[in-house]
Write a protein that holds these residues in place. Structure first.
Motif, PDB file in Angstrom:
ATOM      1  N   PRO A  37      32.991  55.670  36.408  1.00 17.37           N
ATOM      2  CA  PRO A  37      34.111  56.062  37.278  1.00 17.37           C
ATOM      3  C   PRO A  37      33.831  55.807  38.759  1.00 17.37           C
ATOM      4  O   PRO A  37      34.716  55.383  39.493  1.00 17.37           O
ATOM      5  N   LYS A  38      32.581  56.056  39.199  1.00 18.86           N
ATOM      6  CA  LYS A  38      32.256  55.794  40.600  1.00 18.86           C
ATOM      7  C   LYS A  38      32.384  54.306  40.904  1.00 18.86           C
ATOM      8  O   LYS A  38      32.977  53.917  41.906  1.00 18.86           O
ATOM      9  N   PHE A  39      31.827  53.461  40.038  1.00 21.25           N
ATOM     10  CA  PHE A  39      31.932  52.014  40.240  1.00 21.25           C
ATOM     11  C   PHE A  39      33.389  51.580  40.300  1.00 21.25           C
ATOM     12  O   PHE A  39      33.805  50.841  41.201  1.00 21.25           O
ATOM     13  N   MET A  40      34.192  52.058  39.352  1.00 20.29           N
ATOM     14  CA  MET A  40      35.602  51.654  39.293  1.00 20.29           C
ATOM     15  C   MET A  40      36.372  52.167  40.503  1.00 20.29           C
ATOM     16  O   MET A  40      37.211  51.448  41.061  1.00 20.29           O
ATOM     17  N   PHE A  41      36.114  53.398  40.915  1.00 12.95           N
ATOM     18  CA  PHE A  41      36.799  53.949  42.091  1.00 12.95           C
ATOM     19  C   PHE A  41      36.485  53.100  43.318  1.00 12.95           C
ATOM     20  O   PHE A  41      37.385  52.745  44.083  1.00 12.95           O
ATOM     21  N   ASP A  42      35.213  52.771  43.494  1.00 16.22           N
ATOM     22  CA  ASP A  42      34.825  51.951  44.650  1.00 16.22           C
ATOM     23  C   ASP A  42      35.486  50.573  44.604  1.00 16.22           C
ATOM     24  O   ASP A  42      35.851  50.022  45.637  1.00 16.22           O
ATOM     25  N   GLU A  43      35.648  50.016  43.401  1.00 11.82           N
ATOM     26  CA  GLU A  43      36.284  48.699  43.249  1.00 11.82           C
ATOM     27  C   GLU A  43      37.793  48.746  43.495  1.00 11.82           C
ATOM     28  O   GLU A  43      38.352  47.839  44.091  1.00 11.82           O
ATOM     29  N   ILE A  44      38.444  49.779  43.016  1.00 13.70           N
ATOM     30  CA  ILE A  44      39.911  49.832  43.011  1.00 13.70           C
ATOM     31  C   ILE A  44      40.477  50.556  44.218  1.00 13.70           C
ATOM     32  O   ILE A  44      41.562  50.211  44.709  1.00 13.70           O
ATOM     33  N   TYR A  45      39.766  51.554  44.723  1.00 20.45           N
ATOM     34  CA  TYR A  45      40.336  52.434  45.744  1.00 20.45           C
ATOM     35  C   TYR A  45      39.662  52.368  47.101  1.00 20.45           C
ATOM     36  O   TYR A  45      39.904  53.231  47.946  1.00 20.45           O
ATOM     37  N   SER A  46      38.849  51.357  47.355  1.00 20.75           N
ATOM     38  CA  SER A  46      38.353  51.184  48.720  1.00 20.75           C
ATOM     39  C   SER A  46      39.559  50.830  49.591  1.00 20.75           C
ATOM     40  O   SER A  46      40.598  50.377  49.095  1.00 20.75           O
ATOM     41  N   GLU A  47      39.434  51.057  50.878  1.00 21.56           N
ATOM     42  CA  GLU A  47      40.542  50.730  51.783  1.00 21.56           C
ATOM     43  C   GLU A  47      40.911  49.254  51.676  1.00 21.56           C
ATOM     44  O   GLU A  47      42.092  48.906  51.637  1.00 21.56           O
ATOM     45  N   ASP A  48      39.900  48.394  51.626  1.00 18.52           N
ATOM     46  CA  ASP A  48      40.167  46.951  51.519  1.00 18.52           C
ATOM     47  C   ASP A  48      40.849  46.609  50.201  1.00 18.52           C
ATOM     48  O   ASP A  48      41.781  45.793  50.172  1.00 18.52           O
ATOM     49  N   ALA A  49      40.392  47.213  49.107  1.00 17.14           N
ATOM     50  CA  ALA A  49      40.996  46.924  47.799  1.00 17.14           C
ATOM     51  C   ALA A  49      42.458  47.343  47.780  1.00 17.14           C
ATOM     52  O   ALA A  49      43.313  46.594  47.294  1.00 17.14           O
ATOM     53  N   LEU A  50      42.763  48.529  48.302  1.00 17.45           N
ATOM     54  CA  LEU A  50      44.160  48.977  48.330  1.00 17.45           C
ATOM     55  C   LEU A  50      45.015  48.081  49.215  1.00 17.45           C
ATOM     56  O   LEU A  50      46.145  47.735  48.848  1.00 17.45           O
ATOM     57  N   ALA A  51      44.488  47.683  50.358  1.00 15.60           N
ATOM     58  CA  ALA A  51      45.235  46.771  51.241  1.00 15.60           C
ATOM     59  C   ALA A  51      45.503  45.450  50.526  1.00 15.60           C
ATOM     60  O   ALA A  51      46.621  44.915  50.589  1.00 15.60           O
ATOM     61  N   ASN A  52      44.496  44.929  49.820  1.00 16.49           N
ATOM     62  CA  ASN A  52      44.681  43.681  49.070  1.00 16.49           C
ATOM     63  C   ASN A  52      45.730  43.844  47.975  1.00 16.49           C
ATOM     64  O   ASN A  52      46.544  42.943  47.753  1.00 16.49           O
TER      65      ASN A  52
END
Length: 165
Positions: A37-52
């Motif tokens: 879950p930590k890995f996936m959260f960092d991949e999907i919900y980082s500020e850059d990921a959400l902006a993308n």
């Protein structure tokens, strides 16, 4: 107080991350342990990921009760199927779960995508996520199973569909 909705912008990424953080780990750690879950959260919900995600065509909708943001959802056109959209995310602050807000948010998404020409709304849900039962209650049906690699992990999902016409 009345519920209201609006499309999120890059300025709303912080509040999206806050709601996701409140819901993500309590949902997925019992199913997947701590690391995935930590890995996936960092991949999907980082500020850059959400902006993308926003820049690449996901529409995020925020649900408000007065001035408070209760939940968010995101959707996009599903490119491999005619007239089908995908519900990519739907997360409700756990403090407000069970009050009908999730159902109202999904109704908002359904009406929005229908206005854009959708005949179907698809989503993926982890096979062991109890949210599956919520989706079944609001009219989604399992159409297949799907295993998706993410880093060194796998997402083991049901693909669910609701016919909107």
């Amino acid at each position: 107080m009345e519920l209201s909705y609006r499309v999120a912008t890059h300025k709303d990424i912080k509040v999206i991350r806050e709601i996701a953080n409140k819901t993500w780990f309590v949902t997925y750690e019992p199913i997947l342990g701590k690391e995935q879950p930590k890995f996936m959260f960092d991949e999907i919900y980082s500020e850059d990921a959400l902006a993308n995600q926003m820049d690449e065509g996901q529409t995020f909708i925020l649900q408000f009760l007065g001035d408070d943001v209760l939940a968010f959802a995101s959707f996009s056109v599903k490119t491999d199927t005619v007239n089908t959209f995908k519900l990519n995310k739907l997360y409700l602050n756990p403090d407000f779960q069970g009050g009908g807000y999730g159902r109202k948010l999904i109704n908002e998404v359904e009406q929005t995508v229908k206005n854009l020409g959708a005949e179907n709304l698809d989503l993926n849900v982890n096979r062991y996520n109890k949210a599956r039962f919520f989706y079944e209650k609001v009219g989604f049906e399992i159409i297949k199973e799907e295993d998706i690699p993410i880093g060194t992990y796998w997402m083991n999902d049901f693909v669910m569909r609701k016919v909107l016409c």
